[in-house]
Design a protein around this motif. Structure first.
Motif, mmCIF file in Angstrom:
data_model
loop_
_atom_site.group_PDB
_atom_site.id
_atom_site.type_symbol
_atom_site.label_atom_id
_atom_site.label_comp_id
_atom_site.label_asym_id
_atom_site.label_seq_id
_atom_site.Cartn_x
_atom_site.Cartn_y
_atom_site.Cartn_z
ATOM 1 N N ASN A 98 0.845 -1.192 0.000
ATOM 2 C CA ASN A 98 0.000 0.000 0.000
ATOM 3 C C ASN A 98 0.882 1.244 0.000
ATOM 4 N N MET A 136 -2.898 -0.369 -3.897
ATOM 5 C CA MET A 136 -3.811 0.402 -3.060
ATOM 6 C C MET A 136 -3.131 1.671 -2.573
ATOM 7 N N LEU A 138 -3.348 4.799 0.174
ATOM 8 C CA LEU A 138 -3.898 5.108 1.496
ATOM 9 C C LEU A 138 -3.754 6.604 1.747
ATOM 10 N N LEU A 159 -12.380 10.621 4.934
ATOM 11 C CA LEU A 159 -13.359 9.640 4.471
ATOM 12 C C LEU A 159 -14.276 10.230 3.408
ATOM 13 N N VAL A 162 -12.292 10.055 0.177
ATOM 14 C CA VAL A 162 -12.253 8.680 -0.340
ATOM 15 C C VAL A 162 -13.593 8.330 -0.976
ATOM 16 N N GLU A 163 -14.666 8.708 -0.307
ATOM 17 C CA GLU A 163 -16.004 8.430 -0.816
ATOM 18 C C GLU A 163 -16.248 9.165 -2.137
ATOM 19 N N ARG A 171 -8.164 4.107 -0.199
ATOM 20 C CA ARG A 171 -8.764 3.960 1.113
ATOM 21 C C ARG A 171 -8.080 4.919 2.085
ATOM 22 N N HIS A 195 -15.530 0.530 6.069
ATOM 23 C CA HIS A 195 -15.231 -0.077 4.768
ATOM 24 C C HIS A 195 -14.351 0.827 3.908
ATOM 25 N N LEU A 196 -14.242 2.096 4.287
ATOM 26 C CA LEU A 196 -13.395 3.038 3.564
ATOM 27 C C LEU A 196 -11.975 3.108 4.138
ATOM 28 N N GLY A 198 -8.361 1.394 4.984
ATOM 29 C CA GLY A 198 -7.507 0.313 4.504
ATOM 30 C C GLY A 198 -6.423 -0.112 5.463
#
Length: 257
Positions: A98, A136, A138, A159, A162-163, A171, A195-196, A198
């Motif tokens: 990551n 991924m 981060l 967040l 990320v969303e 993430r 869930h967001l 990592g």
């Protein structure tokens, strides 16, 4: 007493007595770790580290995009995406860990809306590169004690970004210490949004040392992580205050069920 979560040692600050980062990986393996992480990569012995990873079966959980560039300053967007692409290419031999991205500093005269829009645009471009490579990213919120004018110092805002980017390859990195410095309520910011996330990193307040050496309630922290549904590893990103064996023993006790 067994740990609920796999633990990842930050060899940037830990096992320093062993030597360079390749030697620190060996020391970490000898201490029982299968996971490790570090910061910037350009001055590190990448090929030697890759050999140790292959030999020991260890895995890197994360490292930082290098050089660090702003996601909110449009003048740095191309350089930021280039840094992501160069980091992906250079660290592929480390098993595609990551890659951590920080926001950079606020741009004077820029509105909150423009900061957010610029960040989304930069992160989308970076996430596209990460998707192509199967890596991924981060996004890490920091804190104003260390960086007074850093843009991203809020878990909620991180967040939200990320969303908004909406990529499976982006993430949040939730750092318990940064979040505590900012006075955040862990359950409040993570509930229904885990869930967001990592990766999680841990250190105690106030001085970023071993869990159990400061003021944080680690029983409650671990209970909260389980309650919100986190199922990843925990990075031990702290400055040891005692010999490594003792430091790690204490950390494992604090982060155990």
């Amino acid at each position: 007493m067994s740990a609920v979560y796999a633990l990842s040692t930050c060899i940037e600050w830990q096992f320093v007595e062993a030597g360079d980062l390749a030697q620190r990986l060996r020391a970490a393996k000898d201490a029982g770790f299968d996971l490790a992480e570090f910061h910037l990569w350009r001055d590190k012995p990448i090929e030697a580290m890759a050999a140790v990873l292959d030999e020991t079966g260890m895995r890197l959980t994360s490292l930082c995009v290098d050089p660090r560039r702003s996601i909110v300053d449009p003048a740095e967007r191309d350089a930021m995406v280039t840094a992501v692409r160069e980091t992906i290419a250079a660290t592929a031999i480390l098993g595609k860990p990551n890659l951590i991205v920080a926001s950079g500093f606020r741009v004077e005269g820029l509105s909150e809306e423009d900061h957010f829009a610029n960040a989304v645009a930069a992160l989308r471009a970076a996430a596209d590169a990460a998707e192509e490579a199967g890596v991924m990213l981060l996004l890490e919120p920091l804190n104003t004690r260390l960086f007074a004018t850093m843009y991203l110092v809020s878990t909620k805002l991180g967040l939200d970004l990320v969303e908004a980017v909406d990529s499976p390859n982006l993430r949040l990195l939730y750092d318990i210490w940064h979040s505590a410095v900012m006075g955040e309520d862990m359950a409040e910011v993570l509930t229904d949004r885990i869930h967001l996330v990592g990766h999680v990193q841990a250190a105690d307040m106030p001085d970023r040392n071993e869990p159990g050496t400061g003021t944080l309630d680690w029983t409650e922290i671990m209970r909260t992580l389980r309650a919100v549904g986190y199922d990843g590893a925990i990075g031990l990103e702290y400055f040891p205050t005692m010999p490594m064996a003792q430091s790690l023993d204490q950390s494992r006790r604090m982060l155990a069920d």
